[in-house]
Design a protein around this motif. Structure first.
Motif, mmCIF file in Angstrom:
data_model
loop_
_atom_site.group_PDB
_atom_site.id
_atom_site.type_symbol
_atom_site.label_atom_id
_atom_site.label_comp_id
_atom_site.label_asym_id
_atom_site.label_seq_id
_atom_site.Cartn_x
_atom_site.Cartn_y
_atom_site.Cartn_z
ATOM 1 N N LYS A 4 0.850 -1.188 0.000
ATOM 2 C CA LYS A 4 0.000 0.000 0.000
ATOM 3 C C LYS A 4 0.885 1.237 0.000
ATOM 4 O O LYS A 4 2.045 1.183 0.373
ATOM 5 C CB LYS A 4 -0.917 0.016 1.210
ATOM 6 C CG LYS A 4 -0.183 0.132 2.544
ATOM 7 C CD LYS A 4 -1.169 0.379 3.678
ATOM 8 C CE LYS A 4 -0.421 0.563 4.995
ATOM 9 N NZ LYS A 4 -1.293 0.824 6.109
ATOM 10 N N ALA A 5 0.279 2.319 -0.429
ATOM 11 C CA ALA A 5 0.984 3.588 -0.341
ATOM 12 C C ALA A 5 0.458 4.297 0.900
ATOM 13 O O ALA A 5 -0.729 4.253 1.181
ATOM 14 C CB ALA A 5 0.717 4.411 -1.579
ATOM 15 N N VAL A 6 1.376 4.803 1.661
ATOM 16 C CA VAL A 6 1.089 5.648 2.822
ATOM 17 C C VAL A 6 -0.336 5.782 3.330
ATOM 18 O O VAL A 6 -1.051 6.691 2.941
ATOM 19 C CB VAL A 6 1.511 7.089 2.496
ATOM 20 C CG1 VAL A 6 2.125 7.663 3.744
ATOM 21 C CG2 VAL A 6 2.415 7.167 1.310
ATOM 22 N N PRO A 8 -1.429 6.349 6.980
ATOM 23 C CA PRO A 8 -1.019 6.344 8.384
ATOM 24 C C PRO A 8 -2.112 5.733 9.253
ATOM 25 O O PRO A 8 -3.295 5.848 8.943
ATOM 26 C CB PRO A 8 -0.814 7.822 8.700
ATOM 27 C CG PRO A 8 -1.392 8.591 7.588
ATOM 28 C CD PRO A 8 -1.597 7.682 6.426
ATOM 29 N N ARG A 9 -1.681 5.053 10.322
ATOM 30 C CA ARG A 9 -2.660 4.521 11.266
ATOM 31 C C ARG A 9 -3.394 5.679 11.910
ATOM 32 O O ARG A 9 -2.859 6.777 12.005
ATOM 33 C CB ARG A 9 -1.942 3.713 12.347
ATOM 34 C CG ARG A 9 -1.469 2.370 11.820
ATOM 35 C CD ARG A 9 -0.807 1.595 12.930
ATOM 36 N NE ARG A 9 0.372 0.916 12.407
ATOM 37 C CZ ARG A 9 1.307 0.383 13.181
ATOM 38 N NH1 ARG A 9 1.220 0.477 14.471
ATOM 39 N NH2 ARG A 9 2.329 -0.214 12.643
ATOM 40 N N PRO A 12 -3.680 8.575 17.502
ATOM 41 C CA PRO A 12 -4.191 8.236 18.825
ATOM 42 C C PRO A 12 -4.763 9.474 19.519
ATOM 43 O O PRO A 12 -4.404 10.604 19.203
ATOM 44 C CB PRO A 12 -2.959 7.718 19.551
ATOM 45 C CG PRO A 12 -1.800 8.315 18.827
ATOM 46 C CD PRO A 12 -2.235 8.552 17.421
ATOM 47 N N ALA A 13 -5.663 9.209 20.453
ATOM 48 C CA ALA A 13 -6.262 10.310 21.199
ATOM 49 C C ALA A 13 -5.198 11.073 21.964
ATOM 50 O O ALA A 13 -4.247 10.496 22.465
ATOM 51 C CB ALA A 13 -7.294 9.754 22.169
ATOM 52 N N ILE C 221 3.649 -3.953 3.074
ATOM 53 C CA ILE C 221 4.746 -3.227 2.443
ATOM 54 C C ILE C 221 4.203 -1.860 2.057
ATOM 55 O O ILE C 221 3.220 -1.758 1.321
ATOM 56 C CB ILE C 221 5.248 -3.973 1.187
ATOM 57 C CG1 ILE C 221 5.683 -5.398 1.553
ATOM 58 C CG2 ILE C 221 6.387 -3.208 0.524
ATOM 59 C CD1 ILE C 221 6.812 -5.477 2.552
ATOM 60 N N THR C 223 4.810 2.271 0.754
ATOM 61 C CA THR C 223 5.668 3.200 0.024
ATOM 62 C C THR C 223 5.491 4.589 0.628
ATOM 63 O O THR C 223 4.361 5.038 0.810
ATOM 64 C CB THR C 223 5.270 3.263 -1.457
ATOM 65 O OG1 THR C 223 5.320 1.938 -1.984
ATOM 66 C CG2 THR C 223 6.208 4.171 -2.227
#
Lengths: 244, 245, 641
Positions: A4-6, A8-9, A12-13, C221, C223
């Motif tokens: 995947k491309a970027v 972000p998770r 967080p609070a 994975i 990028t």
């Protein structure tokens, strides 16, 4: 294979920076409530214990002390005013103390949803600490009995009509050894509760630092011991016939 | 030595997890605890089993990455020791050893003995710093610091952020960790401007993460590999009361 | 393995003019980035040690959009945390004659005249700012009763310029950088990716434009693209399997970058520390360093006869060989690191080593205890003795310690110019990951100085000069795909072998090979043997390794296997570099090149250059020489007799 491309998770609070207020919602705030209300209750216990020792001054001294508690402040204020105020204060302290305790216990339970399989071994003075929560419950139950027995006389052999002195002497009569035993056990609980509670309050209020830490720890232990001795001296004196 | 291990196995956060028993033979008393687990893992790998996941990095007791509850004690029985510095000579031949991850809701299990301690980072993010952009600092000697204060600050600053305090606390509280940073920075003159906002923000973040409250049991300091004293928590409490007033 | 020689490197981009003005000049000539533009520029920083942590924090503070990556669960775990001794700075707070020029001189000389003058001078200049910065951040350095900072002398320096925080200076400095970093995370300028390992570099249109990382928790994975990439991924001492590095330290990030076009500088320069706790068995997973200060009071000896099985206390004085005192009467037990290490190896090679496997020498405190008393010794070394006791189970007060040298630091790394930029535009390399400031040997307390100098002060300036031309627009998807498929292909291969040996067992074997042939003493014969054996072992690895589990989810065995695979390739280049450099210098000791006294003999005529290696896919590496020109120091020969 997953690629995947970027992404972000999810962030967080985070608490708003330096948000004021909400004191009672924080664990530290609740601890402070616990410490302060505990201190109020300790002061009450000291006065109570000293008052109890009046029993050694004989029936008249003890009864007049009991009467004084109701009349103190007269005639500036109507009878029982100060006593009622003190009772309200005590009730509030007990209520807040228990609220904080329950609230912190629930927070603790949420913080550890999965328990350890191995018995968690205490590395500090674990025993006294473990008595805090169930000890508190025992003390609360004891207080109910205690009020019914010696304050309202409901479960006292002397009944509501007896003088305070009579209630003490009859309540702790050798035949009622089980009452005396319960009282002694409860006092031991109070002692343990105070032992950790006092020390804990010093810690919570930020007093137990550096060299003072040791001294305050000893103080908490000594104070608890003296207080318990003061309390148990009365029923023991009745039992062995020194007070009759 | 021959040992029986009861190890917590959990194949990811969604899995329920269970204790699994393994025999480990020919353990040398000179092995570290983690080397003993390495031996187990080599065997599991060759047998086609999934090796036990555990966090570790420096293996010299300073990075704070390793940590497991061994027979009910965080980092094991030996005091002031991280798991990586614990050696097998402290166990008896034939012993059964129970190994579990840190248990706390704010430390969710990632896999087996690996937990996510991101909550600690977020507590630091809330205020565990002194704001000073690179290049803006005055000369180091422009602000003398009393040696005693510097030493006490250092003692608090030795915290390695391993999380043993949380694991050992019956309430799952992060007070010792949070207090160590508050004490370190609060003892130094450089830390004064942000002292009040720091303690309020860090305590609130600690609560927000779901850690329990401190009931002064002292279990945290007893298992702390760096022996951070309870004094730190008293300091945090005092600072908090002052700041929240 | 063969190599060819390519074009020499003529321009390192260092300004000319007087050395003390060069950094000022560079700062002035560096283009600035408009504050409004900084937000539009993304910088990737890989690694969160002293260099990477301080760089990410500083770049975030400047307003760039920073993405920071580390393989650990928190940026605070990076192995800088384990540095014990201290950090050098030319503050001259003692008034004992220190100066920027003296620190510069000591560092160049300590590096055995194989470092670049301009870089080292800048390092010495910036060193004073580091202390100011750290103190302002609340780093609790040791202080004197007057409230001012304490310093000590270190590593043979004649001035007292090492600032320290007990034996945990690295920890305290790293936590300072970590806290600054977390502050930027909270401010939203730095996006932190923990438990992410960089597995390849994206190069597009001749520029470094991103990284391919594996999310170690999910196995995905990913990028990540940017306008510039900064590698701060540390050293590669773990190629020896046993070293004082953390278990996770690896070469993958820099090796992947090398394969994508970044030259590798001086790969064979390795520092071996003489006082480590020896290996106790086959299961040993890492080595632990004991502070060098122990040699101030301990006496090093081995039994006179080989195979002497008696307990050390039962060996009479006249049957002991205090070999350092014997061979180096004027320096005795206090000879420099490389000499003490090699001497220990020599007596063990003669079969006179002590302890398991005969790989250890005694470090005896009996005399010190008799002279100073047990209490005094405990006061000085108590914590070290305790650490030793904890690991070995032996009491050093009653039984001499056993010590042995261990790999500690790698001076080599990706080649960078004065701006810390590699040969791939937009790829910057800082800290131990680059080759720059220590030459062939690093002085004690200089690693922390270099990491923080790069991250707090040098990179933020020079990177701005590069980024002033940005943003660099979109990235060609074909280049991204190329890197992604390279990564997924490797992972797939590793998982599909299904052989009979673990990656760790191959790593141990490779490490042993490297230790034997490319360790403390190197010979042409040994290096040739290694160059023959490494490809065979690598071949076997790729055909017989067993990596359990899947690509999804946390798979620590897979992580290790990938790192080992890259160590094989790096090991080969290290041996090649060691073979081609037929002189001895600093940490690189070629048995064929020594003085009559057995000391390292440089060959300045032929080897006063940096060896920068270019990777050629499917072909022999190309050596580019960067000549070292000394205008401010005079090259000389060391002697410690």
């Amino acid at each position: 294979m997953a690629t995947k491309a970027v992404t972000p998770r999810p962030a967080p609070a985070r608490a708003a920076p330096a948000r004021r207020g909400g004191f009672l919602r924080t664990s530290n705030g609740k601890k402070a409530v616990m410490a302060v209300t505990g201190a109020v209750l300790v002061l009450f216990l000291v006065a109570h214990m000293l008052g109890n020792l009046k029993v050694f001054a004989g029936a008249e001294g003890f009864n007049s002390y009991a009467a004084w508690l109701r009349t103190v402040g007269e005639p500036a204020v109507p009878g029982r005013t100060l006593l009622t105020l003190a009772e309200i204060g005590l009730l509030a302290a007990v209520g807040l103390h228990m609220w904080a305790a329950v609230s912190l216990a629930r927070r603790a339970a949420r913080a550890r949803p999965v328990k350890y399989a191995a018995r968690r071994r205490s590395r500090a003075d674990g025993y006294v600490v473990r008595t805090m929560r169930y000890g508190g419950v025992i003390i609360a139950l004891f207080v109910v009995w205690h009020l019914l027995d010696l304050t309202f006389g409901t479960v006292n052999p002397g009944g509501a009509a007896a003088t305070p002195y009579e209630r003490v002497v009859q309540g702790f009569a050798p035949a009622r050894w089980w009452v005396t035993s319960f009282y002694l056990v409860a006092m031991a609980m109070v002692g343990l509760h105070l032992r950790h509670g006092l020390w804990s309050a010093f810690q919570t209020l930020g007093l137990a630092r550096g060299r003072r830490r040791r001294a305050l720890n000893v103080l908490a232990a000594a104070f608890s011991a003296v207080l318990v001795l003061g309390f148990v001296s009365v029923p023991l004196a009745v039992m062995i016939g020194v007070v009759k | 030595m021959n040992l029986t291990l009861k190890v917590w196995r959990q194949n990811g956060p969604a899995d329920g997890g269970r204790m699994v028993t393994y025999k480990v033979e020919d353990v040398s008393p000179d092995m570290s605890f983690l080397e003993m687990l390495d031996v187990l893992n080599e065997r599991l790998t060759l047998e086609g089993d999934d090796p036990v996941a555990f966090d570790h990095d420096c293996r010299e007791g300073i990075c704070g990455m390793c940590g497991m509850v061994i027979n009910g004690v965080a980092h094991g029985e030996q005091r002031a020791t991280t798991t990586c510095q614990l050696h097998m000579r402290h166990f008896e031949d034939g012993a059964t050893i129970t190994i579990e991850p840190w248990r706390a809701a704010p430390f969710p299990v990632v896999k087996d003995l690996v937990v996510d301690r991101g909550s600690f980072d977020r507590i630091i993010q809330a205020g565990g710093f002194i704001s000073v952009p690179a290049g803006s600092a005055p000369d180091a000697h422009s602000m003398p610091v009393k040696k005693e204060d510097a030493d006490d600050a250092f003692d608090a600053a030795t915290c390695i952020g391993c999380g043993a305090c949380v694991a050992a606390c019956p309430n799952g509280s992060a007070s010792l960790f949070t207090a160590a940073k508050i004490t370190h920075l609060g003892l130094l003159p450089q830390g004064q401007p942000e002292r009040d906002s720091r303690v309020v923000a860090m305590v609130e973040q600690m609560d927000l993460e779901g850690f329990g409250g401190c009931t002064n049991t002292g279990e945290c300091t007893a298992v702390c590999p760096k022996g951070i004293p309870l004094d730190a928590i008293a300091q945090m409490n005092a600072d908090y009361l002052k700041a929240a007033r | 393995m063969n190599y060819t020689t390519g074009e020499p490197i003529r321009d390192t981009k260092a300004p000319s003019g007087p050395i003390e003005e060069r950094w000022d000049q560079r700062r002035f000539s560096a283009k600035l980035v408009n504050p409004a533009n900084k937000r539009k520029l993304t910088v990737i920083v890989v690694g969160t040690g002293l260099a990477g942590g301080s760089a990410a924090a500083t770049l975030g503070e400047l307003g760039y959009n920073v993405k920071s990556f580390c393989y650990q669960d928190s940026p605070r775990r990076a192995h800088s945390i384990a540095a014990q001794g201290g950090i050098n700075a030319a503050k001259n707070y003692r008034g004992d004659g220190d100066s920027i020029h003296r620190l510069f001189y000591d560092t160049v000389k300590g590096g055995d005249f194989r470092a670049r003058e301009s870089n080292v001078y800048r390092l010495a200049q910036v060193s004073v700012n580091i202390i100011d910065q750290a103190v302002a951040q609340g780093v609790p350095f040791a202080r004197e009763y007057g409230g001012l900072l304490d310093t000590r002398s270190f590593g043979g320096a004649q001035v007292s310029r090492t600032f320290y925080a007990r034996g945990q200076t690295g920890q305290q400095l790293l936590l300072g950088a970590y806290q600054a970093l977390e502050r930027q995370v909270a401010a939203g300028t730095v996006e932190m990716h923990t438990r992410h390992e960089m597995l390849d570099l994206v190069v597009s249109d001749g520029r470094a434009r991103g990284v391919i990382v594996r999310d170690l928790v999910t196995g995905e994975i990913e990028t990540h693209l940017a306008d510039a990439v900064v590698l701060a991924t540390g050293g590669y001492g773990n190629v020896f399997f046993l070293s004082t590095n953390a278990k996770g330290c690896n070469t993958t990030a820099i090796w992947r970058a090398h394969r994508r076009g970044a030259y590798f500088g001086n790969p064979c320069y390795t520092q071996i520390h003489p006082t480590c706790i020896p290996v106790s068995g086959e299961y040993q997973s890492k080595l632990t360093l004991m502070s060098e200060s122990l040699r101030n009071d301990g006496r090093v000896w081995v039994p006179l006869r080989g195979g002497d099985e008696r307990a050390p206390g039962d060996i009479p004085e006249d049957e002991r060989d205090y070999y350092l005192e014997r061979v180096y009467p004027s320096f005795g037990n206090l000879v420099p690191r490389d000499i003490a290490s090699r001497a220990a190896k020599n007596v063990c090679d003669e079969g006179r080593g002590v302890g398991p496997g005969g790989l250890g020498v005694y470090l005896d405190f009996a005399d010190a205890i008799a002279r100073l008393g047990r209490d005094a010794v405990e006061k000085k070394y108590g914590n070290l003795f305790e650490m030793y006791e904890r690991i070995t189970g032996e009491d050093p007060y009653t039984r001499p310690m056993r010590i042995y040298p261990a790999v500690h630091y790698t001076m080599g790394g990706l080649w960078v110019d004065y701006d810390l930029q590699s040969t791939i535009p937009g790829l910057f390399v800082i800290g131990e990951a680059n080759f720059s400031d220590h030459g062939a040997n690093r002085l004690g307390a200089s690693a922390l100085m270099q990491g923080l100098a790069d991250g707090y002060f040098v990179l933020p300036t020079t990177l701005g000069d590069y980024l002033a031309a940005g943003p660099f627009g979109g990235v060609d998807q074909a280049d991204v795909q190329d890197a992604v498929s390279e990564v997924t292909g490797r992972i797939g291969r590793l998982l599909s072998v299904g052989g009979t040996r673990t990656a760790d067992s191959y790593h141990r074997e490779l490490g042993k090979l490297m230790w034997d042939y490319c360790g403390m003493e190197r010979t042409e014969e040994g290096l040739r043997k290694a160059l023959e054996r490494i490809p065979e072992l690598r071949e076997e690895f790729w055909n017989n390794v067993k990596v359990p589990g899947e690509e999804e989810g946390l798979n620590q065995a897979l992580e290790r296997a990938g790192r080992v695979a890259d160590f094989f390739d790096l090991a080969e280049l290290m041996c090649l570099d060691a073979l081609h450099r037929t002189e001895s210098c600093g940490g690189h000791f070629r048995a064929e090149s020594q003085t009559e006294e057995g000391e390292a003999l440089r060959d300045d005529e032929r080897f006063a250059y940096v060896a920068a290696w270019e990777h050629v896919t499917g072909g022999a590496p190309v050596l580019h020489k960067e000549e070292l020109d000394y205008q401010y120091v005079t090259m000389s020969q060391r002697s410690y007799k």
